[in-house]
Design a protein around this motif. Structure first.
Motif, mmCIF file in Angstrom:
data_model
loop_
_atom_site.group_PDB
_atom_site.id
_atom_site.type_symbol
_atom_site.label_atom_id
_atom_site.label_comp_id
_atom_site.label_asym_id
_atom_site.label_seq_id
_atom_site.Cartn_x
_atom_site.Cartn_y
_atom_site.Cartn_z
ATOM 1 N N ASN A 23 -70.204 20.379 21.302
ATOM 2 C CA ASN A 23 -69.366 19.714 20.308
ATOM 3 C C ASN A 23 -69.653 18.208 20.274
ATOM 4 O OD1 ASN A 23 -68.109 22.080 19.555
ATOM 5 N ND2 ASN A 23 -66.340 21.776 20.892
ATOM 6 N N THR A 26 -72.917 17.745 18.498
ATOM 7 C CA THR A 26 -72.736 18.042 17.072
ATOM 8 C C THR A 26 -72.130 16.853 16.340
ATOM 9 O OG1 THR A 26 -72.478 20.418 17.458
ATOM 10 C CG2 THR A 26 -71.551 19.545 15.419
ATOM 11 N N LEU A 54 -65.906 20.204 12.688
ATOM 12 C CA LEU A 54 -64.992 20.136 13.825
ATOM 13 C C LEU A 54 -63.738 19.365 13.434
ATOM 14 C CD1 LEU A 54 -67.611 19.317 16.623
ATOM 15 C CD2 LEU A 54 -66.470 21.507 16.246
ATOM 16 N N SER A 55 -62.736 19.429 14.287
ATOM 17 C CA SER A 55 -61.466 18.772 13.985
ATOM 18 C C SER A 55 -61.536 17.275 14.279
ATOM 19 C CB SER A 55 -60.339 19.395 14.795
ATOM 20 O OG SER A 55 -60.488 19.087 16.165
ATOM 21 N N MET A 58 -61.386 16.026 17.887
ATOM 22 C CA MET A 58 -62.560 16.091 18.743
ATOM 23 C C MET A 58 -63.186 14.715 18.943
ATOM 24 S SD MET A 58 -63.379 19.065 19.996
ATOM 25 C CE MET A 58 -62.960 20.798 19.801
#
Length: 227
Positions: A23, A26, A54-55, A58
């Protein structure tokens, strides 16, 4: 024997660590893509998370906010530059002449892996912010200590071997001159990517170096044995 529950816990921790790193990477790659496409100023948290899938949380979890993410992104871009350079340098024999290391730096800097439209847009976007952000400037400076030090030491070895007057000054001039020409090549590529000729760019730099050190360079690059 280890308890099976302990093994499951270790595997679970390992999977979570891999997911966190994935993550994190990313988000960094999404940031660099956004900077390349729309520029630094227009790259927002919203555009980053939309690209990454993603949120918003993050970014705060991994980077403590957008500024931390931008710092991590420019450091990642710098790391990729040096990974390519060191990979080429590893192919140069440890006992190689210093001019062969200089050639590796030039060819790495002008390679398609490094000098491409995506990377050029990223670096010029970050450099536009470098004046205001020390954290960005430290990774986007053409006078980066690692690159400058590598070139300087190689040029210093050459000048000392030739018994030149004030070898350190000549090595400094050659270092800054080489970096300045490389920077000019990047600017030329930024404006004229379709007309840019990598082989011609290399030849121009080697012409400059062959004028300074005719026993060590010709228009093709390093002369492996100057004797």
């Amino acid at each position: 024997m280890p308890d099976s529950a302990d093994n499951e816990t270790e595997e679970s921790h390992g999977r979570r660590a891999q997911l966190r790193e994935r993550n994190r990477l990313t988000l960094i790659e999404a940031t660099l893509d956004c900077v390349a496409e729309i520029g630094f100023a227009r790259t927002s948290v919203s555009t980053i998370i939309d690209r990454a899938g993603l949120s918003r949380g993050m970014i705060h979890l991994h980077f403590n906010g957008k500024d931390g993410l931008m710092d991590a992104a420019v450091q990642h871009a710098s790391d990729l530059y040096y990974q390519n350079l060191y990979m080429l340098l590893e192919k140069v024999r440890p006992s190689a002449w210093p001019q062969e290391r200089i050639e590796a730096v030039i060819r790495s800097d002008l390679s398609e892996t490094i000098l491409n439209q995506n990377n050029v847009r990223i670096w010029y976007a970050f450099r536009g912010e470098a004046r205001e952000r020390q954290s960005i400037r430290s990774f986007s400076d053409t006078r980066d200590d690692r690159l400058r030090g590598l070139l300087f030491q190689a040029f210093l070895t050459i000048t000392r071997a030739s018994d030149a007057h004030d070898p350190a000054q000549i090595a400094r001039d050659a270092t800054h001159g080489t970096l300045a020409i490389l920077e000019g090549m990047w600017a030329d590529y930024l404006i004229h990517p379709d007309a840019f000729d990598r082989n011609e760019a290399c030849r121009i730099i080697f012409r400059f170096l062959s004028a300074l050190f005719p026993q060590h360079f010709d228009l093709r690059g390093a002369i492996a044995d100057p004797h």
